[in-house]
Motif scaffolding. Structure first.
Motif, mmCIF file in Angstrom:
data_model
loop_
_atom_site.group_PDB
_atom_site.id
_atom_site.type_symbol
_atom_site.label_atom_id
_atom_site.label_comp_id
_atom_site.label_asym_id
_atom_site.label_seq_id
_atom_site.Cartn_x
_atom_site.Cartn_y
_atom_site.Cartn_z
ATOM 1 N N UNK A 52 0.868 -1.182 0.000
ATOM 2 C CA UNK A 52 0.000 0.000 0.000
ATOM 3 C C UNK A 52 0.905 1.233 0.000
ATOM 4 N N UNK A 53 0.654 2.162 -0.901
ATOM 5 C CA UNK A 53 1.513 3.333 -1.034
ATOM 6 C C UNK A 53 0.709 4.610 -0.795
ATOM 7 N N UNK A 54 0.933 5.294 0.322
ATOM 8 C CA UNK A 54 0.261 6.580 0.535
ATOM 9 C C UNK A 54 0.854 7.633 -0.397
ATOM 10 N N UNK A 59 -4.717 9.742 -7.721
ATOM 11 C CA UNK A 59 -4.482 9.551 -9.145
ATOM 12 C C UNK A 59 -3.185 8.833 -9.454
ATOM 13 N N UNK A 60 -2.230 8.856 -8.524
ATOM 14 C CA UNK A 60 -0.978 8.138 -8.730
ATOM 15 C C UNK A 60 -1.111 6.675 -8.346
ATOM 16 N N UNK A 61 -0.065 5.905 -8.589
ATOM 17 C CA UNK A 61 -0.065 4.485 -8.237
ATOM 18 C C UNK A 61 -0.016 4.347 -6.715
ATOM 19 N N UNK A 62 -1.042 3.776 -6.142
ATOM 20 C CA UNK A 62 -1.155 3.660 -4.688
ATOM 21 C C UNK A 62 -0.943 2.229 -4.202
ATOM 22 N N UNK A 63 -0.261 1.436 -5.019
ATOM 23 C CA UNK A 63 0.061 0.069 -4.621
ATOM 24 C C UNK A 63 -0.993 -0.920 -5.069
ATOM 25 N N UNK A 64 -0.615 -2.211 -5.023
ATOM 26 C CA UNK A 64 -1.527 -3.281 -5.411
ATOM 27 C C UNK A 64 -2.288 -3.867 -4.234
ATOM 28 N N UNK A 81 14.743 -14.991 2.183
ATOM 29 C CA UNK A 81 14.789 -13.682 2.830
ATOM 30 C C UNK A 81 13.526 -13.447 3.651
ATOM 31 N N UNK A 82 13.652 -12.701 4.751
ATOM 32 C CA UNK A 82 12.471 -12.201 5.430
ATOM 33 C C UNK A 82 11.868 -11.093 4.579
ATOM 34 N N UNK A 83 10.576 -10.848 4.754
ATOM 35 C CA UNK A 83 9.902 -9.839 3.936
ATOM 36 C C UNK A 83 9.220 -8.809 4.835
ATOM 37 N N UNK A 84 9.202 -7.552 4.356
ATOM 38 C CA UNK A 84 8.657 -6.445 5.138
ATOM 39 C C UNK A 84 7.792 -5.569 4.244
ATOM 40 N N UNK A 85 6.763 -4.971 4.828
ATOM 41 C CA UNK A 85 5.934 -4.019 4.091
ATOM 42 C C UNK A 85 5.390 -2.973 5.044
ATOM 43 N N UNK A 86 4.910 -1.857 4.465
ATOM 44 C CA UNK A 86 4.363 -0.761 5.263
ATOM 45 C C UNK A 86 2.880 -1.000 5.542
ATOM 46 N N UNK A 87 2.465 -0.672 6.763
ATOM 47 C CA UNK A 87 1.050 -0.736 7.129
ATOM 48 C C UNK A 87 0.616 0.632 7.642
ATOM 49 N N UNK A 88 -0.628 1.004 7.317
ATOM 50 C CA UNK A 88 -1.124 2.320 7.721
ATOM 51 C C UNK A 88 -2.498 2.257 8.371
ATOM 52 N N UNK A 100 1.673 -13.761 6.451
ATOM 53 C CA UNK A 100 2.971 -14.128 7.024
ATOM 54 C C UNK A 100 4.082 -13.141 6.785
ATOM 55 N N UNK A 101 3.758 -11.859 6.630
ATOM 56 C CA UNK A 101 4.809 -10.847 6.497
ATOM 57 C C UNK A 101 5.610 -10.798 7.791
ATOM 58 N N UNK A 102 6.937 -10.801 7.671
ATOM 59 C CA UNK A 102 7.799 -10.954 8.848
ATOM 60 C C UNK A 102 7.992 -9.675 9.643
ATOM 61 N N UNK A 103 8.071 -8.539 8.950
ATOM 62 C CA UNK A 103 8.367 -7.264 9.604
ATOM 63 C C UNK A 103 7.418 -6.205 9.036
ATOM 64 N N UNK A 104 6.875 -5.382 9.918
ATOM 65 C CA UNK A 104 6.008 -4.282 9.507
ATOM 66 C C UNK A 104 6.711 -2.961 9.771
ATOM 67 N N UNK A 105 6.497 -1.998 8.866
ATOM 68 C CA UNK A 105 6.945 -0.656 9.209
ATOM 69 C C UNK A 105 5.790 0.311 9.049
ATOM 70 N N UNK A 106 5.854 1.389 9.824
ATOM 71 C CA UNK A 106 4.806 2.404 9.845
ATOM 72 C C UNK A 106 5.389 3.694 9.294
ATOM 73 N N UNK A 107 4.717 4.289 8.320
ATOM 74 C CA UNK A 107 5.258 5.437 7.606
ATOM 75 C C UNK A 107 5.121 6.746 8.341
ATOM 76 N N UNK A 108 5.743 7.769 7.775
ATOM 77 C CA UNK A 108 5.830 9.078 8.426
ATOM 78 C C UNK A 108 4.474 9.753 8.562
ATOM 79 N N UNK A 109 3.625 9.605 7.561
ATOM 80 C CA UNK A 109 2.306 10.234 7.638
ATOM 81 C C UNK A 109 1.465 9.591 8.730
#
Length: 354
Positions: A52-54, A59-64, A81-88, A100-109
């Motif tokens: 997911x892409x904030x 109108x821009x690509x906001x992820x699949x 490899x371990x896999x990571x993605x952003x959650x909002x 089964x995503x191994x690591x989550x990151x939280x974005x600046x917004x």
């Protein structure tokens, strides 16, 4: 200040830096796997890609979205490899954990919004997953710490911070200003918290990634999260700040990792000199403030306004020029005297209002 933390043991060939790499966004299954295989061959142990892409504007690509999560599953299966993605949102968290995503990151917004952070924390309650929290878009250390505390209070003990710089209207060199003093203060306040640097978002241009990586290592950061794409020029988002796996491998090979365990005995005398000079600075500042209070008394007796803009401008311009002649950055000197002037005005206002 302390958090209830457990060591964040991410796979790495070295103690520092731990590296998380991969494209800004998961565009297609082929793009994800091609990039992952190239990174794996370079020895990368953790793959990142945004499902997911904030975006600033619609109108821009906001992820699949959820569609991309099986692609990350396949990366883990094929490369190890371990896999990571952003959650909002809570829904993002639930879907990422489901796949089964191994690591989550939280974005600046998201980290800038206490309500969003609390909703994510509530969803993570009772879940054992590493979480990385980016700094808020504005330079607010307390807000960053608050975001980390919310996640920690939900029971997440494998926690880290990501320094991605701070938004500014005045775009000079960087996409987001590094303002290194803020993560340095975070390290002082919570020394046990790992800190990753995101040179891609700080720099905004691929040529800045190498020096930013080195600077973060010089400051003792624990890891790097870098955007790497198999074909950066064709990336669907943030093309300018992504590098190929080959280029990333070259950047990492040139990093100089300073020894954090070297004794400081050899600089003890120099530090004593610094302490003595700091004491002299404090005495000079105290004398300056006494003179400012006398000026405040004069202004009170003659019914003058406290702020004299012309005089203020003269001080900043003169001291900035002096700083340059003395081998210091003029902007740094101006900022110092801006703070000094702010305190001078505060003290004069107190005198006038007595």
């Amino acid at each position: 200040m302390s958090l209830n933390l457990q060591p964040l043991k991410l796979p790495s060939d070295n103690e520092r830096p731990q590296v998380i790499a991969g494209p800004c966004s998961a565009e297609t299954e082929e793009q994800v796997m091609t990039t992952a295989l190239q990174l794996a061959r370079k020895g990368c142990h953790m793959f990142r890609a945004g499902a997911w892409k904030p975006r600033t504007k619609p109108g821009g690509f906001e992820g699949n979205g959820e569609k991309a999560l099986p692609w990350l599953q396949n990366v883990k299966k094929e490369t190890g490899m371990l896999v990571a993605t952003e959650v909002a949102t809570p829904e993002h968290v639930e879907k990422a954990l489901q796949y089964g995503i191994d690591v989550l990151w939280i974005g600046a917004r998201t980290s800038a919004n206490p309500f969003a952070m609390q909703a994510i924390a509530d969803t993570l309650r009772g879940v054992d997953v590493p979480v990385l929290v980016k700094n808020p878009i504005n330079p607010d250390l307390e807000l960053w710490i608050g975001a980390l505390e919310r996640i920690n209070q939900a029971g997440v003990t494998r926690l880290a911070a990501i320094h991605r710089g701070f938004s500014s209207y005045d775009k000079k060199i960087y996409r987001n200003l590094p303002m290194w003093q803020i993560p340095i203060e975070l390290r002082r306040r919570i020394p046990e918290l790992p800190i990753f640097c995101d040179p891609s978002h700080i720099g905004g241009r691929r040529e800045l990634i190498a020096p930013l990586c080195q600077q973060s290592m010089d400051l003792g950061f624990d890891g790097l999260i870098v955007e790497s794409h198999c074909d950066p020029d064709r990336a669907w988002s943030d093309a300018n700040q992504q590098v190929t796996p080959d280029v990333l491998d070259y950047i990492l090979s040139l990093l100089v990792i300073r020894d954090e365990k070297v004794t400081t005995e050899g600089i003890h005398e120099l530090r004593q000199q610094i302490d003595e000079l700091d004491n002299q600075l404090m005495e000079l500042l105290a004398k300056r403030m006494r003179v400012c209070r006398e000026i405040g008394q004069y202004k009170k007796e003659h019914n003058m306004t406290v702020l004299q803009p012309t005089r203020y401008g003269e001080i900043l311009d003169k001291r900035g020029a002096q700083g340059s002649l003395c081998g210091m950055d003029a902007d740094f000197v101006r900022k110092v005297f801006e703070s000094v002037h702010e305190e001078s005005v505060r003290q004069q206002v107190e005198i006038i209002n007595q």
